[in-house]
Design a protein around this motif. Structure first.
Motif, PDB file in Angstrom:
ATOM      1  N   VAL A  23      18.960   9.685   1.296  1.00  0.00           N
ATOM      2  CA  VAL A  23      20.046   9.483   0.484  1.00  0.00           C
ATOM      3  C   VAL A  23      19.718   8.040  -0.356  1.00  0.00           C
ATOM      4  CG1 VAL A  23      22.843   8.601   1.078  1.00  0.00           C
ATOM      5  CG2 VAL A  23      21.115  10.605   2.534  1.00  0.00           C
ATOM      6  N   GLY A  24      20.937   7.993  -1.901  1.00  0.00           N
ATOM      7  CA  GLY A  24      20.748   7.368  -2.299  1.00  0.00           C
ATOM      8  C   GLY A  24      22.008   7.094  -3.221  1.00  0.00           C
ATOM      9  N   PHE A  25      22.422   5.292  -2.777  1.00  0.00           N
ATOM     10  CA  PHE A  25      24.048   5.317  -3.220  1.00  0.00           C
ATOM     11  C   PHE A  25      23.338   4.525  -5.721  1.00  0.00           C
ATOM     12  CE2 PHE A  25      24.257   4.850   0.978  1.00  0.00           C
ATOM     13  CZ  PHE A  25      25.152   5.907   1.376  1.00  0.00           C
ATOM     14  N   TYR A  26      24.668   5.003  -6.394  1.00  0.00           N
ATOM     15  CA  TYR A  26      24.309   4.472  -6.980  1.00  0.00           C
ATOM     16  C   TYR A  26      26.703   4.228  -7.748  1.00  0.00           C
ATOM     17  CZ  TYR A  26      25.390   8.828  -8.383  1.00  0.00           C
ATOM     18  OH  TYR A  26      26.023  10.860  -9.031  1.00  0.00           O
ATOM     19  N   ALA A  27      26.508   2.984  -8.976  1.00  0.00           N
ATOM     20  CA  ALA A  27      27.816   2.882  -8.848  1.00  0.00           C
ATOM     21  C   ALA A  27      27.714   2.952 -10.721  1.00  0.00           C
ATOM     22  CB  ALA A  27      27.886   1.657  -8.588  1.00  0.00           C
ATOM     23  N   GLY A  28      28.510   2.897 -11.204  1.00  0.00           N
ATOM     24  CA  GLY A  28      28.414   2.739 -12.689  1.00  0.00           C
ATOM     25  C   GLY A  28      29.725   2.917 -13.889  1.00  0.00           C
ATOM     26  N   GLY A  29      29.685   2.389 -14.366  1.00  0.00           N
ATOM     27  CA  GLY A  29      31.171   2.386 -15.629  1.00  0.00           C
ATOM     28  C   GLY A  29      30.782   2.369 -16.619  1.00  0.00           C
ATOM     29  N   GLY A  30      31.843   2.570 -17.324  1.00  0.00           N
ATOM     30  CA  GLY A  30      31.563   2.858 -18.786  1.00  0.00           C
ATOM     31  C   GLY A  30      32.881   2.324 -19.743  1.00  0.00           C
ATOM     32  N   LEU A  31      33.246   3.081 -20.743  1.00  0.00           N
ATOM     33  CA  LEU A  31      34.393   3.815 -21.743  1.00  0.00           C
ATOM     34  C   LEU A  31      33.748   5.008 -22.359  1.00  0.00           C
ATOM     35  CD1 LEU A  31      34.240   0.308 -23.834  1.00  0.00           C
ATOM     36  CD2 LEU A  31      35.282   1.003 -22.176  1.00  0.00           C
ATOM     37  N   ALA A  32      35.410   5.654 -22.484  1.00  0.00           N
ATOM     38  CA  ALA A  32      35.754   6.992 -23.201  1.00  0.00           C
ATOM     39  C   ALA A  32      36.663   7.010 -24.044  1.00  0.00           C
ATOM     40  CB  ALA A  32      35.641   7.896 -21.536  1.00  0.00           C
ATOM     41  N   PHE A  33      36.719   7.872 -24.440  1.00  0.00           N
ATOM     42  CA  PHE A  33      37.998   8.297 -26.004  1.00  0.00           C
ATOM     43  C   PHE A  33      38.105   9.135 -25.059  1.00  0.00           C
ATOM     44  CE2 PHE A  33      34.754   6.902 -28.606  1.00  0.00           C
ATOM     45  CZ  PHE A  33      35.351   5.578 -29.505  1.00  0.00           C
ATOM     46  N   GLU A  34      39.650   9.324 -25.688  1.00  0.00           N
ATOM     47  CA  GLU A  34      40.503  10.184 -24.468  1.00  0.00           C
ATOM     48  C   GLU A  34      41.293  10.839 -25.178  1.00  0.00           C
ATOM     49  OE1 GLU A  34      42.793   7.733 -22.261  1.00  0.00           O
ATOM     50  OE2 GLU A  34      41.212   7.195 -20.379  1.00  0.00           O
ATOM     51  N   ALA A  35      41.262  12.668 -25.131  1.00  0.00           N
ATOM     52  CA  ALA A  35      41.704  13.188 -26.814  1.00  0.00           C
ATOM     53  C   ALA A  35      42.977  14.318 -25.627  1.00  0.00           C
ATOM     54  CB  ALA A  35      40.440  13.830 -27.056  1.00  0.00           C
ATOM     55  N   VAL A  36      43.644  14.379 -26.067  1.00  0.00           N
ATOM     56  CA  VAL A  36      45.283  15.653 -25.587  1.00  0.00           C
ATOM     57  C   VAL A  36      44.703  17.047 -26.486  1.00  0.00           C
ATOM     58  CG1 VAL A  36      45.817  13.994 -24.127  1.00  0.00           C
ATOM     59  CG2 VAL A  36      46.542  14.612 -26.629  1.00  0.00           C
ATOM     60  N   PRO A  37      44.803  18.382 -26.860  1.00  0.00           N
ATOM     61  CA  PRO A  37      44.352  19.455 -27.065  1.00  0.00           C
ATOM     62  C   PRO A  37      45.064  19.358 -28.947  1.00  0.00           C
ATOM     63  CG  PRO A  37      45.657  20.024 -25.011  1.00  0.00           C
ATOM     64  CD  PRO A  37      45.596  17.914 -24.955  1.00  0.00           C
ATOM     65  N   ASP A  38      46.207  19.135 -28.501  1.00  0.00           N
ATOM     66  CA  ASP A  38      46.308  19.105 -30.221  1.00  0.00           C
ATOM     67  C   ASP A  38      45.898  17.870 -30.986  1.00  0.00           C
ATOM     68  OD1 ASP A  38      47.634  19.399 -32.174  1.00  0.00           O
ATOM     69  OD2 ASP A  38      49.902  18.789 -31.586  1.00  0.00           O
ATOM     70  N   VAL A  39      45.268  18.370 -31.694  1.00  0.00           N
ATOM     71  CA  VAL A  39      43.786  17.735 -32.567  1.00  0.00           C
ATOM     72  C   VAL A  39      44.168  17.423 -33.372  1.00  0.00           C
ATOM     73  CG1 VAL A  39      42.270  17.785 -30.419  1.00  0.00           C
ATOM     74  CG2 VAL A  39      42.594  19.100 -33.207  1.00  0.00           C
ATOM     75  N   ASN A  40      45.660  18.389 -34.272  1.00  0.00           N
ATOM     76  CA  ASN A  40      45.657  17.534 -35.613  1.00  0.00           C
ATOM     77  C   ASN A  40      47.008  16.404 -35.857  1.00  0.00           C
ATOM     78  OD1 ASN A  40      45.306  20.300 -36.482  1.00  0.00           O
ATOM     79  ND2 ASN A  40      46.160  22.079 -35.702  1.00  0.00           N
ATOM     80  N   ASN A  41      47.029  16.544 -34.792  1.00  0.00           N
ATOM     81  CA  ASN A  41      48.555  14.636 -34.584  1.00  0.00           C
ATOM     82  C   ASN A  41      48.135  14.339 -33.325  1.00  0.00           C
ATOM     83  OD1 ASN A  41      50.025  16.018 -37.004  1.00  0.00           O
ATOM     84  ND2 ASN A  41      50.791  18.168 -34.684  1.00  0.00           N
ATOM     85  N   LEU A  42      46.681  14.106 -33.756  1.00  0.00           N
ATOM     86  CA  LEU A  42      46.422  12.944 -32.336  1.00  0.00           C
ATOM     87  C   LEU A  42      45.652  11.987 -32.801  1.00  0.00           C
ATOM     88  CD1 LEU A  42      45.379  12.768 -29.045  1.00  0.00           C
ATOM     89  CD2 LEU A  42      43.801  13.911 -29.937  1.00  0.00           C
ATOM     90  N   LYS A  43      46.422  10.842 -31.982  1.00  0.00           N
ATOM     91  CA  LYS A  43      45.048   9.749 -31.751  1.00  0.00           C
ATOM     92  C   LYS A  43      44.371   9.291 -30.514  1.00  0.00           C
ATOM     93  CE  LYS A  43      46.929   6.831 -35.905  1.00  0.00           C
ATOM     94  NZ  LYS A  43      47.792   5.455 -35.862  1.00  0.00           N
ATOM     95  N   MET A  44      43.308   8.878 -30.754  1.00  0.00           N
ATOM     96  CA  MET A  44      42.535   9.091 -29.442  1.00  0.00           C
ATOM     97  C   MET A  44      43.187   8.154 -28.970  1.00  0.00           C
ATOM     98  SD  MET A  44      38.807  10.745 -30.236  1.00  0.00           S
ATOM     99  CE  MET A  44      38.579  11.557 -29.117  1.00  0.00           C
ATOM    100  N   GLY A  45      42.886   8.054 -27.171  1.00  0.00           N
ATOM    101  CA  GLY A  45      42.702   7.129 -26.264  1.00  0.00           C
ATOM    102  C   GLY A  45      41.840   6.810 -26.332  1.00  0.00           C
ATOM    103  N   LEU A  46      41.883   5.048 -25.033  1.00  0.00           N
ATOM    104  CA  LEU A  46      39.990   4.881 -25.576  1.00  0.00           C
ATOM    105  C   LEU A  46      40.541   4.065 -24.008  1.00  0.00           C
ATOM    106  CD1 LEU A  46      37.716   4.098 -25.921  1.00  0.00           C
ATOM    107  CD2 LEU A  46      38.757   1.407 -26.195  1.00  0.00           C
ATOM    108  N   GLY A  47      39.681   4.543 -23.165  1.00  0.00           N
ATOM    109  CA  GLY A  47      39.722   4.439 -21.326  1.00  0.00           C
ATOM    110  C   GLY A  47      38.671   3.753 -20.227  1.00  0.00           C
ATOM    111  N   ILE A  48      38.679   3.567 -19.621  1.00  0.00           N
ATOM    112  CA  ILE A  48      37.178   3.363 -19.021  1.00  0.00           C
ATOM    113  C   ILE A  48      36.991   3.699 -17.593  1.00  0.00           C
ATOM    114  CG2 ILE A  48      39.221   1.970 -16.698  1.00  0.00           C
ATOM    115  CD1 ILE A  48      37.159  -0.600 -17.155  1.00  0.00           C
ATOM    116  N   VAL A  49      36.315   3.818 -17.461  1.00  0.00           N
ATOM    117  CA  VAL A  49      35.694   5.106 -16.405  1.00  0.00           C
ATOM    118  C   VAL A  49      34.858   4.386 -15.079  1.00  0.00           C
ATOM    119  CG1 VAL A  49      34.186   7.355 -15.760  1.00  0.00           C
ATOM    120  CG2 VAL A  49      35.778   6.924 -17.940  1.00  0.00           C
ATOM    121  N   MET A  50      35.262   4.349 -13.876  1.00  0.00           N
ATOM    122  CA  MET A  50      34.291   3.544 -13.123  1.00  0.00           C
ATOM    123  C   MET A  50      33.557   4.975 -12.710  1.00  0.00           C
ATOM    124  SD  MET A  50      36.695   0.250 -12.260  1.00  0.00           S
ATOM    125  CE  MET A  50      38.245   1.522 -12.620  1.00  0.00           C
TER     126      MET A  50
END
Length: 169
Positions: A23-50
């Motif tokens: 058994v090993g353990f790992y941890a991490g994090g990063g950034l993600a662009f977030e999108a919602v379904p209606d891409v025609n009128n969308l401005k993407m968001g930015l999120g943190i991921v842990m």
């Protein structure tokens, strides 16, 4: 009573030995662009991921379970005449993952799991637990350090395009 005590001690010794080696353990994090379904009128968001995970090679080689928390830093939004709608995305998910070693230090990692109610607003199935899935890839830059990219569908309403680092203990 002595037999039961001996059996319990043997089970504890065997399971702790198994845990120490497989058994090993790992941890991490990063950034993600977030999108919602209606891409025609969308401005993407930015999120943190842990995320954090546990490899379970004793059960199945290259198999792991992980938990992941995502939180919007810049909310994705719809821009419509007369109104803008911001979606605060905060989710908690758990996944079963399988690491497929491709060549040298490169790997592919599909994952399937469940996502818990959106903690931010009503957009991502806030009343129901639902399925989540994704695919990613990574590269081991050092013995215990990976960089990764991934694509994850967070329920029915949001997708993440992420990148980050993972440290293996």
């Amino acid at each position: 009573m002595k037999t039961l005590t001996k059996s319990l001690l043997a089970s504890v010794a065997l399971s702790s030995s198994l845990m120490a080696t497989d058994v090993g353990f790992y941890a991490g994090g990063g950034l993600a662009f977030e999108a919602v379904p209606d891409v025609n009128n969308l401005k993407m968001g930015l999120g943190i991921v842990m995320r954090g995970g546990m490899t379970l090679d004793a059960l199945l080689e290259n198999f792991a379970v992980e938990a992941e928390l995502t939180k919007s830093l810049l909310d994705p939004k719809f821009e419509r005449p007369g109104s803008d709608i911001n979606y605060n995305v905060t989710t908690l998910a758990t996944y079963a993952v399988y690491r497929i070693n491709v060549v040298d230090d490169f790997y592919v990692k599909p994952r399937f799991g469940i996502i818990f109610p959106n903690l931010g607003d009503d957009f991502v199935n806030s009343r129901d637990v639902t399925f989540s899935s994704g695919i990613g890839g990574g590269y081991s830059v050092m013995e215990n350090l990976d960089v990764y990219i991934d694509y994850t569908v967070l329920g029915e309403g949001v997708t993440n395009y992420g990148a980050g680092v993972e440290y293996h203990f």
